[in-house]
Design a protein around this motif. Structure first.
Motif, PDB file in Angstrom:
ATOM      1  N   VAL A 148     -22.070  14.285   6.787  1.00 21.20           N
ATOM      2  CA  VAL A 148     -22.850  15.511   6.613  1.00 21.20           C
ATOM      3  C   VAL A 148     -24.163  15.215   5.883  1.00 21.20           C
ATOM      4  O   VAL A 148     -25.149  15.918   6.065  1.00 21.20           O
ATOM      5  CB  VAL A 148     -22.020  16.598   5.896  1.00 21.20           C
ATOM      6  CG1 VAL A 148     -22.858  17.817   5.541  1.00 21.20           C
ATOM      7  CG2 VAL A 148     -20.863  17.015   6.794  1.00 21.20           C
ATOM      8  N   TYR A 149     -24.209  14.146   5.105  1.00 22.86           N
ATOM      9  CA  TYR A 149     -25.435  13.782   4.399  1.00 22.86           C
ATOM     10  C   TYR A 149     -26.530  13.308   5.368  1.00 22.86           C
ATOM     11  O   TYR A 149     -27.690  13.193   4.980  1.00 22.86           O
ATOM     12  CB  TYR A 149     -25.174  12.699   3.361  1.00 22.86           C
ATOM     13  CG  TYR A 149     -24.216  13.097   2.265  1.00 22.86           C
ATOM     14  CD1 TYR A 149     -23.981  14.429   1.937  1.00 22.86           C
ATOM     15  CD2 TYR A 149     -23.527  12.135   1.558  1.00 22.86           C
ATOM     16  CE1 TYR A 149     -23.097  14.781   0.924  1.00 22.86           C
ATOM     17  CE2 TYR A 149     -22.656  12.474   0.534  1.00 22.86           C
ATOM     18  CZ  TYR A 149     -22.440  13.792   0.233  1.00 22.86           C
ATOM     19  OH  TYR A 149     -21.577  14.131  -0.769  1.00 22.86           O
ATOM     20  N   ASP A 150     -26.158  13.045   6.619  1.00 23.89           N
ATOM     21  CA  ASP A 150     -27.135  12.640   7.639  1.00 23.89           C
ATOM     22  C   ASP A 150     -27.790  13.840   8.313  1.00 23.89           C
ATOM     23  O   ASP A 150     -28.639  13.669   9.185  1.00 23.89           O
ATOM     24  CB  ASP A 150     -26.462  11.768   8.704  1.00 23.89           C
ATOM     25  CG  ASP A 150     -25.982  10.441   8.144  1.00 23.89           C
ATOM     26  OD1 ASP A 150     -26.585   9.947   7.168  1.00 23.89           O
ATOM     27  OD2 ASP A 150     -25.002   9.898   8.693  1.00 23.89           O
ATOM     28  N   MET A 151     -27.383  15.049   7.950  1.00 21.43           N
ATOM     29  CA  MET A 151     -27.920  16.264   8.552  1.00 21.43           C
ATOM     30  C   MET A 151     -29.171  16.717   7.802  1.00 21.43           C
ATOM     31  O   MET A 151     -29.395  16.345   6.657  1.00 21.43           O
ATOM     32  CB  MET A 151     -26.878  17.382   8.524  1.00 21.43           C
ATOM     33  CG  MET A 151     -25.559  17.041   9.191  1.00 21.43           C
ATOM     34  SD  MET A 151     -25.769  16.643  10.934  1.00 21.43           S
ATOM     35  CE  MET A 151     -24.405  15.514  11.175  1.00 21.43           C
ATOM     36  N   ASP A 152     -29.965  17.532   8.464  1.00 14.07           N
ATOM     37  CA  ASP A 152     -31.119  18.150   7.818  1.00 14.07           C
ATOM     38  C   ASP A 152     -30.745  19.512   7.242  1.00 14.07           C
ATOM     39  O   ASP A 152     -31.247  19.913   6.197  1.00 14.07           O
ATOM     40  CB  ASP A 152     -32.262  18.321   8.823  1.00 14.07           C
ATOM     41  CG  ASP A 152     -32.751  16.986   9.334  1.00 14.07           C
ATOM     42  OD1 ASP A 152     -33.294  16.206   8.522  1.00 14.07           O
ATOM     43  OD2 ASP A 152     -32.574  16.700  10.535  1.00 14.07           O
ATOM     44  N   THR A 202     -29.052  17.134  -3.209  1.00 15.33           N
ATOM     45  CA  THR A 202     -29.325  15.795  -3.750  1.00 15.33           C
ATOM     46  C   THR A 202     -29.389  14.753  -2.638  1.00 15.33           C
ATOM     47  O   THR A 202     -29.906  13.659  -2.846  1.00 15.33           O
ATOM     48  CB  THR A 202     -28.271  15.359  -4.797  1.00 15.33           C
ATOM     49  OG1 THR A 202     -27.011  15.226  -4.166  1.00 15.33           O
ATOM     50  CG2 THR A 202     -28.210  16.326  -5.957  1.00 15.33           C
ATOM     51  N   HIS A 203     -28.876  15.094  -1.459  1.00 15.00           N
ATOM     52  CA  HIS A 203     -28.934  14.200  -0.297  1.00 15.00           C
ATOM     53  C   HIS A 203     -29.974  14.673   0.720  1.00 15.00           C
ATOM     54  O   HIS A 203     -29.995  14.194   1.855  1.00 15.00           O
ATOM     55  CB  HIS A 203     -27.548  14.094   0.352  1.00 15.00           C
ATOM     56  CG  HIS A 203     -26.551  13.422  -0.530  1.00 15.00           C
ATOM     57  ND1 HIS A 203     -26.438  12.053  -0.635  1.00 15.00           N
ATOM     58  CD2 HIS A 203     -25.642  13.934  -1.394  1.00 15.00           C
ATOM     59  CE1 HIS A 203     -25.499  11.748  -1.507  1.00 15.00           C
ATOM     60  NE2 HIS A 203     -24.999  12.872  -1.984  1.00 15.00           N
ATOM     61  N   GLY A 204     -30.793  15.640   0.319  1.00 13.62           N
ATOM     62  CA  GLY A 204     -31.860  16.117   1.181  1.00 13.62           C
ATOM     63  C   GLY A 204     -31.418  17.062   2.277  1.00 13.62           C
ATOM     64  O   GLY A 204     -32.139  17.266   3.255  1.00 13.62           O
ATOM     65  N   VAL A 205     -30.246  17.665   2.109  1.00 14.55           N
ATOM     66  CA  VAL A 205     -29.707  18.582   3.112  1.00 14.55           C
ATOM     67  C   VAL A 205     -29.876  20.012   2.616  1.00 14.55           C
ATOM     68  O   VAL A 205     -29.449  20.351   1.509  1.00 14.55           O
ATOM     69  CB  VAL A 205     -28.215  18.299   3.395  1.00 14.55           C
ATOM     70  CG1 VAL A 205     -27.675  19.235   4.470  1.00 14.55           C
ATOM     71  CG2 VAL A 205     -28.007  16.837   3.786  1.00 14.55           C
TER      72      VAL A 205
END
Length: 115
Positions: free
Chosen positions: A59-63, A80-83
């Motif tokens: 899920v951290y790879d999502m926008d 914190t992961h840019g999501v």
């Protein structure tokens, strides 16, 4: 843009985002506006964000993550992961993904009760 929608039944947007293990993943289609489902995440219980504590979650790879409900801790953790997290009362995953791609505001979800 990759948009994950929490959907325990793979049909509607569901809540309890931290415990969700199933996500529909959308990307813009050829026209850039209509979303196309590109993947379904069906994760084991140990990979729900409530259970998983590493930095290597899909899920951290999502926008964007769209959900029917989540707590502030979920929002902070993903940020914190840019999501970006959007909690909405919309129930249709395609309509929600279409709105996100168009930059439209989704109707807000009911307030989440922290346990």
């Amino acid at each position: 843009m990759r948009i994950a929608v929490t959907s325990q039944n793979f049909r509607t947007i569901t809540g309890h985002a931290g415990k969700t293990r199933r996500f529909l993943v959308f990307e813009p289609g050829p026209d850039g506006r209509a979303p196309v489902e590109v993947e379904r995440l069906d994760l084991p219980k140990s990979m729900s964000l409530h259970e998983h504590h590493g930095d290597d979650h899909p899920v951290y790879d999502m926008d964007v993550v769209v959900t029917a409900g989540c707590g502030e801790g979920f929002v902070r953790r993903l940020s914190t992961h840019g999501v970006r997290v959007i909690a909405t009362s919309e129930t249709d995953p395609v309509r929600a993904a279409t709105a996100v791609l168009a930059g439209e505001t989704l109707a807000p979800a009911a307030p989440h009760g922290e346990h």
